[in-house]
Design a protein around this motif. Structure first.
Motif, PDB file in Angstrom:
ATOM      1  N   ALA A  97       0.849  -1.213   0.000  1.00 52.19           N
ATOM      2  CA  ALA A  97       0.000   0.000   0.000  1.00 52.19           C
ATOM      3  C   ALA A  97       0.876   1.252   0.000  1.00 52.19           C
ATOM      4  CB  ALA A  97      -0.906  -0.010   1.237  1.00 52.19           C
ATOM      5  N   GLY A  98       1.977   1.196   0.764  1.00 48.69           N
ATOM      6  CA  GLY A  98       2.913   2.323   0.840  1.00 48.69           C
ATOM      7  C   GLY A  98       3.511   2.647  -0.519  1.00 48.69           C
ATOM      8  N   TYR A  99       3.876   1.590  -1.270  1.00 45.23           N
ATOM      9  CA  TYR A  99       4.461   1.825  -2.605  1.00 45.23           C
ATOM     10  C   TYR A  99       3.429   2.385  -3.585  1.00 45.23           C
ATOM     11  CZ  TYR A  99       9.245   0.321  -1.911  1.00 45.23           C
ATOM     12  OH  TYR A  99      10.550   0.288  -1.513  1.00 45.23           O
ATOM     13  N   GLU A 107       6.939  10.781  -2.424  1.00 48.11           N
ATOM     14  CA  GLU A 107       7.751  10.150  -1.357  1.00 48.11           C
ATOM     15  C   GLU A 107       7.475  10.743   0.019  1.00 48.11           C
ATOM     16  OE1 GLU A 107      12.463   9.334  -0.373  1.00 48.11           O
ATOM     17  OE2 GLU A 107      11.906  10.213  -2.290  1.00 48.11           O
ATOM     18  N   ASN A 108       7.263  12.074   0.078  1.00 39.53           N
ATOM     19  CA  ASN A 108       7.155  12.724   1.393  1.00 39.53           C
ATOM     20  C   ASN A 108       5.721  13.001   1.826  1.00 39.53           C
ATOM     21  OD1 ASN A 108       9.957  12.803   1.751  1.00 39.53           O
ATOM     22  ND2 ASN A 108      10.089  14.548   0.338  1.00 39.53           N
ATOM     23  N   SER A 109       4.771  12.386   1.112  1.00 34.98           N
ATOM     24  CA  SER A 109       3.366  12.572   1.496  1.00 34.98           C
ATOM     25  C   SER A 109       3.116  11.905   2.849  1.00 34.98           C
ATOM     26  CB  SER A 109       2.481  11.950   0.417  1.00 34.98           C
ATOM     27  OG  SER A 109       1.389  11.277   0.984  1.00 34.98           O
ATOM     28  N   PRO A 110       2.293  12.545   3.731  1.00 33.60           N
ATOM     29  CA  PRO A 110       1.992  11.935   5.050  1.00 33.60           C
ATOM     30  C   PRO A 110       1.388  10.536   4.919  1.00 33.60           C
ATOM     31  CG  PRO A 110       1.164  14.198   4.936  1.00 33.60           C
ATOM     32  CD  PRO A 110       1.658  13.847   3.573  1.00 33.60           C
ATOM     33  N   VAL A 111       0.573  10.302   3.842  1.00 36.01           N
ATOM     34  CA  VAL A 111      -0.041   8.968   3.649  1.00 36.01           C
ATOM     35  C   VAL A 111       1.050   7.925   3.411  1.00 36.01           C
ATOM     36  CG1 VAL A 111      -1.608   7.591   2.205  1.00 36.01           C
ATOM     37  CG2 VAL A 111      -2.148   9.990   2.697  1.00 36.01           C
ATOM     38  N   THR A 112       1.993   8.254   2.504  1.00 29.47           N
ATOM     39  CA  THR A 112       3.088   7.326   2.188  1.00 29.47           C
ATOM     40  C   THR A 112       3.895   7.014   3.443  1.00 29.47           C
ATOM     41  OG1 THR A 112       3.239   8.386   0.021  1.00 29.47           O
ATOM     42  CG2 THR A 112       5.062   6.953   0.647  1.00 29.47           C
ATOM     43  N   ILE A 113       4.307   8.072   4.139  1.00 27.42           N
ATOM     44  CA  ILE A 113       5.129   7.879   5.357  1.00 27.42           C
ATOM     45  C   ILE A 113       4.332   7.100   6.403  1.00 27.42           C
ATOM     46  CG2 ILE A 113       6.220   9.104   7.298  1.00 27.42           C
ATOM     47  CD1 ILE A 113       7.049  11.290   5.265  1.00 27.42           C
ATOM     48  N   GLY A 114       3.045   7.433   6.535  1.00 27.74           N
ATOM     49  CA  GLY A 114       2.195   6.749   7.529  1.00 27.74           C
ATOM     50  C   GLY A 114       2.107   5.247   7.257  1.00 27.74           C
ATOM     51  N   LEU A 115       1.897   4.885   5.975  1.00 30.59           N
ATOM     52  CA  LEU A 115       1.770   3.458   5.618  1.00 30.59           C
ATOM     53  C   LEU A 115       3.089   2.704   5.879  1.00 30.59           C
ATOM     54  CD1 LEU A 115      -0.356   3.777   2.355  1.00 30.59           C
ATOM     55  CD2 LEU A 115      -1.059   2.608   4.454  1.00 30.59           C
ATOM     56  N   ALA A 119       3.918  -0.276   8.612  1.00 33.62           N
ATOM     57  CA  ALA A 119       4.593  -1.536   8.218  1.00 33.62           C
ATOM     58  C   ALA A 119       5.785  -1.800   9.146  1.00 33.62           C
ATOM     59  CB  ALA A 119       5.061  -1.451   6.772  1.00 33.62           C
ATOM     60  N   ILE A 120       6.551  -0.724   9.451  1.00 37.61           N
ATOM     61  CA  ILE A 120       7.723  -0.875  10.326  1.00 37.61           C
ATOM     62  C   ILE A 120       7.282  -1.277  11.737  1.00 37.61           C
ATOM     63  CG2 ILE A 120       9.559   0.431  11.497  1.00 37.61           C
ATOM     64  CD1 ILE A 120       9.947   2.010   8.870  1.00 37.61           C
ATOM     65  N   LEU A 121       6.251  -0.615  12.273  1.00 41.57           N
ATOM     66  CA  LEU A 121       5.814  -0.878  13.653  1.00 41.57           C
ATOM     67  C   LEU A 121       5.218  -2.279  13.803  1.00 41.57           C
ATOM     68  CD1 LEU A 121       4.277   2.567  14.660  1.00 41.57           C
ATOM     69  CD2 LEU A 121       6.264   1.436  15.674  1.00 41.57           C
ATOM     70  N   ILE A 122       4.371  -2.674  12.832  1.00 40.98           N
ATOM     71  CA  ILE A 122       3.720  -3.995  12.944  1.00 40.98           C
ATOM     72  C   ILE A 122       4.732  -5.120  12.718  1.00 40.98           C
ATOM     73  CG2 ILE A 122       2.001  -5.543  11.896  1.00 40.98           C
ATOM     74  CD1 ILE A 122       0.340  -2.924  11.341  1.00 40.98           C
ATOM     75  N   GLY A 123       5.511  -4.996  11.649  1.00 44.44           N
ATOM     76  CA  GLY A 123       6.467  -6.065  11.331  1.00 44.44           C
ATOM     77  C   GLY A 123       7.646  -6.124  12.284  1.00 44.44           C
TER      78      GLY A 123
END
Length: 701
Positions: A97-99, A107-115, A119-123
């Motif tokens: 979803a992030g990609y 690249e610097n959109s809040p949606v992109t960074i949020g997704l 992914a980093i927090l869950i994984g």
């Protein structure tokens, strides 16, 4: 077992670093005095007081489950149901979803960074929890390096790469755990061999009970097609028993009253009644499992080297990563974000996983594979030494030969007839334990020779024996024994020599004044011995030697028949020991193959002591470094070939793991080392090393 010492089995222990941490956490429990963890066998020995709850709390960081040793483990959770693997899959969904957002929103959109952050927090939740705790204590293991790398990537705005690194790390952990589990499968297979319950008769009552409740002396009832649950002695019935699980022999063995049978073997056609002779924890299969687990825990020389190397290597990588991140911007005004990123990539690629796992997986796999084929290798060190063998020395009796000599000739040299010679010889030899003595006693009984009473028996070491019969002292033994007291007539010497040249052992019977007669005994050479010696020479064993207490002529006749490089005859036990030491001095690595009972000193002096017939004798299991469970040499070439293959695989693994690290680190110079490439290099190296080790499962006989 010592008081206050408990052994537990573990489930869910995923890596060697986690094992070290788990052990450390248990040591921190105040009531625990000592702890030993066996990673290969997934077992832990705890001295002192600690409940299962306390132990599981100490292993909570890795989801470790603890069970009492005798309890059969539950089936592990399927690969896809493990919590950490589910988290990795959810993380992958957010990465995708992030990609999508990356290409649509930028690249610097809040949606992109949020997704990507999700992914980093869950994984990486479990990873960060452990990594940050380690960082606080300044413990630098793999998870610490990864945590620093991912947080660093987020700080310099590389959210996408941080998320991909978390996902790939989770995948590599899952695959590594799966592969190690596969290597441990051999032990699990051994543990499933013997049934949990047995049908026994006590008095008139027949009952089915747990093997732990079976007592020595109970009568076990075995139907056709059933597996034996305990070791014992057949007291009624006869049948063929498939002993492949214990001895590796594929051909069933006929058993009748008086024969020994083992737990885990399969009764084929007849019904048997077996008197139990050992408790559940003392059965041969229990001993095999225990010895294999101990062997897998013992560190091989190459593993000791790797462990030492890794101890200094991880802090060194931290320093290199710091220098890469800091030196170019400070000294040459280079871009901070670019070089901090390269420093993080160095951290990731520097993980010593592939290196740390390169040796233990190969050794665990090889020892487990050998145990399933009826070969017990009692440690990684013995596996490595067997792979380097140059010379193999054999005891003759019972090893290259059947070990059951039979009388072939009885010749009278006086007024005594052959029956009298057998009667007197049998009377003296009935006191002796020597195999040749039992051959004479058997022959005397078969011939119906009159038994005469003998007294004052005395053994003359390495030469024979004497005893009083009537008013006369009779001697029986090798020609050497008589040469000291009498001059042997020439015609007798000629007869002795002729018989010896036929490969027979000659014993003379006589008094202090006269030789009365001679008895020739021959040991039958095993049918497979010649082909096994040939296979060993084909494998590149430079020298095969036979050591025997027999006379020179007999020894040479058998040695020549078998195609051995050298034969040493007329050796006493201490001569065998001295000769093995000489061989070691001249050639380096020497194996001694014997039956483990009378060869104990020579087995201990050799680089590798190999005992035959381990299934029947505790002495063989105790004294030897390698035990061939069947009373046969068939598995010797396989054992040497397996050891050599293991050595080769360990060398390949260590070289490959180090080369991949060096190659990836060199990519830092032109700035080509990206974070995801770094983790691919680390993960790829680990998986290739594990897959290479698992090739040992396919080693054929």
């Amino acid at each position: 077992m010592e008081d206050n010492q408990n052994i537990y089995r573990l489930q869910g222990l995923s890596c060697t670093n986690c094992a070290a941490k788990f052990e450390k956490n248990i040591r921190a429990i105040e009531t625990v005095e000592d702890v030993q963890l066996n990673f290969g066998a997934m077992k832990i020995t705890v001295k002192g007081d600690a409940s299962i709850e306390q132990l599981e709390k100490a292993g909570a960081f890795d989801g470790i489950k603890v069970y009492p040793e005798r309890q059969r483990l539950e089936k592990p959770e399927p690969f896809w149901k493990k919590r950490e693997n589910i988290a990795a899959m959810i993380s992958l969904v957010f990465i995708i979803a992030g990609y999508v957002a990356f290409f649509q929103e930028g690249e610097n959109s809040p949606v992109t960074i949020g997704l990507f952050a999700l992914a980093i927090l869950i994984g990486g939740f479990d990873l960060f929890k452990v990594g940050l705790q380690n960082l606080a204590k300044l413990e630098f293991d793999m998870k610490t390096l990864m945590t620093v790398a991912v947080i660093g990537a987020a700080l310099i705005g590389e959210w996408a790469e941080g998320a991909v690194v978390v996902f790939l790390f989770a995948v590599s952990e899952a695959l590594e755990a799966y592969s190690i589990d596969k290597a441990r499968q051999s032990i699990k297979a051994l543990m499933e061999i013997a049934p949990n319950r047995a049908t026994v008769r006590r008095g008139t009552e027949v009952m089915e009970i747990d093997v732990e409740d079976v007592r020595i002396g109970d009568i076990m009832l075995i139907k056709p097609g059933q597996k034996l649950a305990m070791d014992g002695e057949v007291i009624k019935g006869q049948s063929s028993i498939n002993q492949a699980a214990i001895t590796g022999e594929s051909i069933p063995v006929h058993k009748m009253a008086g024969d020994e049978v083992f737990a885990g073997t399969l009764n084929e056609e007849g019904a048997l009644e077996v008197r139990v002779t050992k408790r559940a924890e003392d059965t041969t299969i229990a001993k095999i499992i225990h010895l294999v687990e101990e062997a897998q825990a013992e560190r091989a020389p190459s593993q000791q080297f790797v462990d030492k190397f890794a101890k200094y290597y991880t802090p060194a990588i931290m320093v290199v990563a710091l220098l890469v991140a800091v030196v170019p911007p400070l000294l040459f005004g280079a871009s901070w974000s670019e070089w901090v990123y390269s420093g993080l990539a160095v951290l990731v690629v520097g993980c010593p996983c592939a290196l740390v796992i390169s040796t233990p997986v190969a050794i665990v796999t090889a020892i487990g594979n050998a145990a399933r084929k009826g070969v017990l290798i009692k440690g990684g060190i013995h596996l490595e030494e067997t792979g380097k063998l140059k010379v193999v020395a054999f005891d003759k009796t019972g090893t290259l030969t059947e070990g059951k000599p039979a009388v072939t000739d009885v010749i009278s040299l006086s007024d005594m007839d052959t029956d009298e010679i057998l009667g007197v010889s049998g009377a003296i030899e009935s006191f002796s334990q020597h195999p040749l003595a039992s051959a004479i006693v058997r022959k005397a009984e078969q011939a119906g020779a009159e038994t005469v009473p003998a007294s004052d028996f005395r053994s003359i070491t390495g030469k024979g024996a004497k005893a009083s019969i009537g008013n006369e002292t009779y001697y029986i033994g090798s020609p050497n024994l008589f040469e000291e007291t009498l001059s042997i007539p020439e015609d007798v010497s000629r007869q002795v020599k002729e018989l010896q040249e036929q490969g027979k052992t000659v014993m003379l019977l006589g008094t202090g004044q006269e030789i009365k007669g001679l008895i020739a005994v021959a040991d039958q050479v095993r049918k497979s011995s010649a082909s096994i010696i040939k296979k060993l020479h084909q494998l590149g064993i430079g020298k095969t030697v036979m050591l025997t207490g027999d006379n020179e002529a007999t020894g040479q006749a058998i040695g020549h028949q078998l195609g051995l490089s050298e034969t040493r005859a007329e050796l006493l036990p201490e001569d065998k020991l001295a000769f093995i030491r000489t061989l070691r001095g001249q050639n380096g690595n020497v194996a001694m193959v014997g039956d483990g009972v009378n060869d104990a000193p020579a087995l201990a002096a050799a680089t590798v002591g190999i005992a035959m017939g381990g299934a029947g004798t505790d002495a063989a299991l105790e004294t030897a470094d390698v035990a061939l469970m069947a009373d046969d040499l068939e598995k010797l070439p396989y054992t040497i070939a397996l050891s050599r293959k293991t050595l080769a695989i360990i060398k390949q693994n260590i070289s490959f793991a180090i080369l991949v690290k060096i190659a990836a680190l060199l990519l830092v110079v032109p700035g080509w080392l990206t974070l995801w490439l770094a983790i691919f290099a680390d993960m790829g190296a680990t998986l290739i090393v594990v897959a290479n080790s698992l090739r040992l499962l396919r080693t054929k006989e």
